[in-house]
Scaffold this motif. Structure first.
Motif, PDB file in Angstrom:
ATOM      1  N   TRP A   1     -20.658 101.528  -8.431  1.00  0.00           N
ATOM      2  CA  TRP A   1     -20.985 103.026  -8.605  1.00  0.00           C
ATOM      3  C   TRP A   1     -21.803 103.561  -9.848  1.00  0.00           C
ATOM      4  O   TRP A   1     -21.386 103.657 -10.980  1.00  0.00           O
ATOM      5  CB  TRP A   1     -19.437 103.689  -8.803  1.00  0.00           C
ATOM      6  CG  TRP A   1     -18.583 103.585  -7.722  1.00  0.00           C
ATOM      7  CD1 TRP A   1     -18.607 102.664  -6.795  1.00  0.00           C
ATOM      8  CD2 TRP A   1     -17.340 103.860  -7.731  1.00  0.00           C
ATOM      9  NE1 TRP A   1     -17.358 102.771  -6.093  1.00  0.00           N
ATOM     10  CE2 TRP A   1     -16.678 103.532  -6.608  1.00  0.00           C
ATOM     11  CE3 TRP A   1     -16.541 104.894  -8.545  1.00  0.00           C
ATOM     12  CZ2 TRP A   1     -15.504 104.013  -6.005  1.00  0.00           C
ATOM     13  CZ3 TRP A   1     -15.254 105.531  -7.910  1.00  0.00           C
ATOM     14  CH2 TRP A   1     -14.842 104.820  -6.946  1.00  0.00           C
TER      15      TRP A   1
ATOM     16  N   HIS B   1     -16.133 100.323 -11.841  1.00  0.00           N
ATOM     17  CA  HIS B   1     -16.890 100.108 -10.852  1.00  0.00           C
ATOM     18  C   HIS B   1     -18.207  99.737 -10.831  1.00  0.00           C
ATOM     19  O   HIS B   1     -19.352 100.919 -10.841  1.00  0.00           O
ATOM     20  CB  HIS B   1     -16.839 101.219  -9.732  1.00  0.00           C
ATOM     21  CG  HIS B   1     -15.179 101.599  -9.320  1.00  0.00           C
ATOM     22  ND1 HIS B   1     -14.658 100.911  -8.462  1.00  0.00           N
ATOM     23  CD2 HIS B   1     -14.487 102.489  -9.824  1.00  0.00           C
ATOM     24  CE1 HIS B   1     -13.341 101.373  -8.441  1.00  0.00           C
ATOM     25  NE2 HIS B   1     -13.316 102.251  -9.239  1.00  0.00           N
TER      26      HIS B   1
ATOM     27  N   SER C   1     -19.737 104.703  -2.580  1.00  0.00           N
ATOM     28  CA  SER C   1     -19.648 105.179  -3.875  1.00  0.00           C
ATOM     29  C   SER C   1     -19.694 106.573  -3.698  1.00  0.00           C
ATOM     30  O   SER C   1     -20.568 107.409  -3.231  1.00  0.00           O
ATOM     31  CB  SER C   1     -20.963 104.720  -4.748  1.00  0.00           C
ATOM     32  OG  SER C   1     -21.101 105.306  -6.037  1.00  0.00           O
TER      33      SER C   1
END
Ligand SMILES: Nc1ncnc2c1ncn2[C@@H]1O[C@H](COP(=O)(O)OP(=O)(O)OP(=O)(O)O)[C@@H](O)[C@H]1O
Ligand SMILES: [Mg+2]
Length: 511
Positions: free
Chosen positions: A152, A149, A132
């Motif tokens: 993330w 994501h 990430s």
């Protein structure tokens, strides 16, 4: 493959080349020419890593996208256009796809810092394939995840929480949900108690259990001071059938005011019409109603001309007796939680004040009674509060042009913001509009230092563009529910980041 600096490899970051920096690159932004085929993969708001030929590694975010095909230009004839006109396939040889990258900063083993080098044209750009990149930003806790994501996690800079936050987007686009799912848990993790003012009683109250919050009803905390109480009763009784401003009605108001002062032991002493600490009188709502009726009638006899007295008394009695005893609960300090009790409860967790079922004046009065206590604590006693205020439907409290009691609440919120920074009273302002008639008061707006902005009302387009430098405003306006640009001093990035959150995982501490 890039020869990544050691610290990136250690963080488990893997990247893949996607393109090259083009002509006209600057320090804070640069054009990215995508390698053929990558235009199908790289999307707006994707994060990219640039191996700057001028000597550093920078992190950036794809903002505006362009597709170029010089053979198809609209301002002149070209064989390409002729092919297109004939329904045939023009050459794609000169076609290219670009994004404008907004530079977030230079990557160093100690986190991110401001980039000061020009991004060299011909530098290679990479997309993240593993790990990430958000972990590179520093900061802690979590305010949601980056765009597409879920892994993330977007961190914040918790030291800026008391510099206040604003959440803005059109109605139904997820403000209250975001505050419930992300901001309130964040505040708790950062060590703050939370006091939520739920204007309609349906944004937070139904989730009290999931949040582990205690719900207090307005009538458990609010006590209208006599002057407001008198106006309030007149309003509830439809001015007792007299026109507003008439001499008889004014006399009734005076009678009500004096009677209320006497009965509830709240005689006006100073100049300040602010709600003051509650005396410990033990009257019930019913008792107040009866006492009030008697006291007002007696006072009316003194004040009103004999000619009109009978009419006035009849109208007064007819309407006064019809009033719901419930409303007199607001006039008695008996059995009420004091503001200090409410704040004490909030310090230990989350308290939601259910303002539903009352008119705006009562809701704002309830807010004021707590807010003025807290203000006093900070201003006079210099005490840290450690409780965050969540003010949803903020234009009800501090609109562009405050009227009546809103003038007091607007000034109060402005004052709380100013002191809150030093005395740990973060304020979360939630509003559909940013600026002007549909927005919040400029005095309050300028005290907000962290912004969460989703799709805005068309009237706020210009303001959103000012607030979010570099962001493609047409893209902002097409954002789906639950997406916000995160910008300001709590954001670890100097450019806005597009974040979202999952409502399903709301109270599981993730998403
Ligand atoms: N991240 C999300 N994912 C999916 N659905 C969401 C998300 N956030 C909000 N919603 C849904 O959107 C709807 C509106 O959300 P919410 O009430 O939070 O909006 P709001 O901006 O506070 O609206 P209002 O201005 O009317 O107060 C809700 O039904 C909620 O379930
Ligand atoms: Mg809402």
């Amino acid at each position: 493959m890039a020869n990544l600096p050691g610290f990136l490899t250690e963080m488990g970051i893997e990247v893949e080349p996607i393109g090259m920096i083009g002509d006209g690159a600057e320090v804070t932004k640069a054009p990215l020419i995508l390698t053929r085929g990558k235009e199908r993969e790289v999307k707006i708001e994707d994060l990219v890593l640039v191996e700057n030929l001028n000597g550093n590694w920078v992190l950036g975010v794809c903002r505006r996208g362009f597709g170029r095909s010089p053979g198809l230009r609209r301002d002149r004839y070209s064989p390409g256009r002729a092919y297109a006109r004939m329904g045939m396939q023009p050459s794609e040889a000169r076609e290219s796809f670009d994004f404008t990258i907004s530079i977030i900063g230079e990557l160093t083993p100690n986190g991110i810092r401001q980039n000061k080098l020009i991004i060299a044209p011909r530098s290679r750009a990479y997309a993240f394939r593993k790990g990430s990149p958000l972990a590179l930003l520093g900061g802690s806790l979590d305010i949601g995840y980056y765009k597409d994501h879920p892994s993330w996690v977007v961190p914040v800079r918790p030291e800026f929480i008391p510099y206040h936050m604003g959440v803005f987007c059109v109605t139904g686009w997820g403000k209250s949900s975001f505050v419930r799912c992300k901001i309130i848990p964040l505040l708790r993790h950062a060590g703050y108690g939370v006091l939520v003012f739920d204007w309609k009683g349906d944004d937070y109250v139904p989730y009290a259990e999931a949040l582990g919050a205690e719900v207090l009803k307005l009538e458990q905390i609010a006590c209208l001071p006599p002057d407001m109480g008198a106006v309030y009763i007149i309003k509830k009784a439809n001015s007792f059938g007299f026109s507003a401003g008439s001499a008889i009605l004014n006399n009734i108001e005076v009678a009500l005011l004096e009677a209320l002062e006497k009965i509830t032991g709240q005689e006006e002493k100073g100049e300040e019409p602010q709600p003051r600490p509650f005396p410990t009188s033990g009257l019930t709502a019913e008792q107040i109603k009866t006492l009030l009726e008697r006291a007002v009638l007696a006072k009316m006899e003194e004040l009103i001309d004999k000619k009109y007295l009978e009419l006035a008394e009849r109208r007064f009695l007819a309407r006064f007796r019809r009033l719901d005893a419930r409303i007199f609960k607001l006039l008695t300090p008996a059995g009420k939680l004091k503001p200090e009790d409410v704040i004490e409860k909030a310090r230990k967790g989350i308290v939601i004040i259910d303002l539903s079922g009352w008119e705006p004046e009562e809701k704002l009065t309830a807010f004021l009674s707590i807010a003025s206590y807290v203000w006093q604590k900070m201003n006079v006693e210099k005490e840290s509060i450690n409780v965050a205020f969540v003010i949803d439907e903020a234009p009800q409290y501090c609109p562009y042009q405050p009227k009546g009691i809103q003038e007091q609440t607007t000034r109060m919120i402005e004052g709380l913001c100013a002191l809150g920074r030093s005395y740990k009273l973060p304020i979360v302002i939630i509003s559909q509009g940013l600026k002007g008639d549909i927005g919040i008061n400029p005095a309050v707006r300028r005290n907000i230092n962290t912004w969460f902005i989703g799709k805005v009302h068309p009237l706020d387009r210009e303001e959103a563009q000012n607030m979010l430098p570099g962001v493609d405003i047409d893209f902002l306006q097409s954002l789906e529910v639950g997406h916000f640009y995160f910008y300001g001093n709590m954001c670890p990035s100097p450019v806005p980041l597009l974040i979202r959150f999952s409502i399903e995982n709301c109270f599981k501490g993730q998403g």
